[in-house]
Design an enzyme around this catalytic site. Sequence first.
Site, PDB file in Angstrom:
ATOM      1  N   GLU A  76     -16.247   6.319   0.134  1.00 18.22           N
ATOM      2  CA  GLU A  76     -15.643   5.097  -0.426  1.00 18.22           C
ATOM      3  C   GLU A  76     -16.671   3.961  -0.436  1.00 18.22           C
ATOM      4  O   GLU A  76     -16.792   3.223  -1.419  1.00 18.22           O
ATOM      5  CB  GLU A  76     -14.403   4.699   0.386  1.00 18.22           C
ATOM      6  CG  GLU A  76     -13.748   3.409  -0.077  1.00 18.22           C
ATOM      7  CD  GLU A  76     -13.279   2.567   1.086  1.00 18.22           C
ATOM      8  OE1 GLU A  76     -12.454   3.044   1.875  1.00 18.22           O
ATOM      9  OE2 GLU A  76     -13.773   1.422   1.217  1.00 18.22           O
ATOM     10  N   HIS A  77     -17.416   3.808   0.647  1.00 16.95           N
ATOM     11  CA  HIS A  77     -18.476   2.781   0.684  1.00 16.95           C
ATOM     12  C   HIS A  77     -19.516   3.026  -0.402  1.00 16.95           C
ATOM     13  O   HIS A  77     -19.975   2.091  -1.072  1.00 16.95           O
ATOM     14  CB  HIS A  77     -19.153   2.788   2.054  1.00 16.95           C
ATOM     15  CG  HIS A  77     -18.410   2.023   3.101  1.00 16.95           C
ATOM     16  ND1 HIS A  77     -18.969   0.983   3.811  1.00 16.95           N
ATOM     17  CD2 HIS A  77     -17.138   2.149   3.563  1.00 16.95           C
ATOM     18  CE1 HIS A  77     -18.081   0.500   4.668  1.00 16.95           C
ATOM     19  NE2 HIS A  77     -16.966   1.199   4.545  1.00 16.95           N
TER      20      HIS A  77
END
Length: 459
Positions: free
Chosen positions: A69-70
């Site tokens: 996600e990052h």
Amino acid sequence: MRRLLTAGLLLISFSLLAGSNVHEVLLDNGLKVIVKEDHRAPIVATQVWYKVGSSYEPDGVTGVSHVLEHMMFKGTQKHESGEFSRIIAANGGDDNAMTSRDFTAYVQTLASDRLEVALELEADRMRNLTLPQDQFAKELEVVKEERRLRTEDKPTALAYEQFTALAYNTLPYANPVIGWMNDLNNMKVGDLRQWYRRWYAPNNATLVVVGDVDPEKVNQLAERYFGLLKPEPVPQLKPLREPPQRGEVRALVRVPARQPYLIMGYKAPVIATTEAAWEPYALDVLAAVLDGGDSSRFSRNLVRGKEIAVSASAGYNAFSRLSGLFTLSGRPANGHSMEELERALKSEVEQVQRDLVSEEELQRVRAQVIAGEVYELDSVYYQAMQIGMLETVGLDWRLLDQYTDNIKRVTAEQVRKVARKYLQDERLTVTRLEPLPMDDLSMRAVQPHGLPAKEDDHG
């Protein structure tokens, strides 16, 4: 106080809007597109939901969903690192992302005439992420620091992590969303590439658009930007169920902390796993009876009345992919012990198991539901959230239309039945946080592999 019921109230709030003005199509590549019209303001919420989260992760790579996600903001073949958020901001919008046990979601809110900008960017990063090694190395350190700050240096979060690790014997909910530190230390960029290729595909995603939009135009844009993306052979998951618990399980976590903390969890079904459709709604009402504002039993009897607790909470979430827990938690007041607090919480449970809750209490819960409907109606963001969450955990978004009525149909006898059936000691896990002096950082008593010492196991 009751964070989990809040999720339920949000669902309820949207029920007024769900229905005929929601449009759903399925693209040839498997992407589901759900559009909800709300023309009260010229704004739109766009959200892409992937059916993957920490509960999909095998041992050894816990946290990979969150790290990925990052990295979704670190560039594609077309857009450089950080450009996604810069473009959204330049168009007057904001964006964010979230990883949960059951899903990963990417969200934007912006003016409705900027919709195409968000869809082009989301379609691009669905399949074209570059995942450079140097960016991965930096972002992995950011995630490790996030874990230190939010879990390892936060006593209640650390106790809760130990609690869930103990409560689930086989379900992957035992693993923290952010991942175990050992797994983060050994994570490679290849793990992310494999995870991204396997799960980030149109046939494993739902695009939700809510706001001042024309559904037909949204579908045309979705087809233009997402329609050319190739589907992937998404793994078929085996059905997961917890084996029956054979007795109460306990743990003690000793870390530097200012206050003791108690958390108790009873294994309970959710809508996706229940054998009786009404039971999750009755459990939701039970949680609201115990902890639903100043007039709830915990607040009235334990915090203000007997003054045993400085805080006491009940929590239950009916909307997850796998079965969960009905939790009780709290902190004892000065002069009272953890044993007294635990007895007091159990005494409140025993009273619900013995006597029917009053019509006045049921009416209070119903009133809370209606109040929730009012203040959440203005948010296109939360409307999209509820559609996306339900779809991604395997529950049809049309459930929103039924939720309020199902809550209103819960009877006092049904509340007593679920209390008697599920809030039993043989289904119970208890974790106590016993504070060490704040300057005694060397005396953390968590055992190797991150598991706390068991006080007792009657299983």
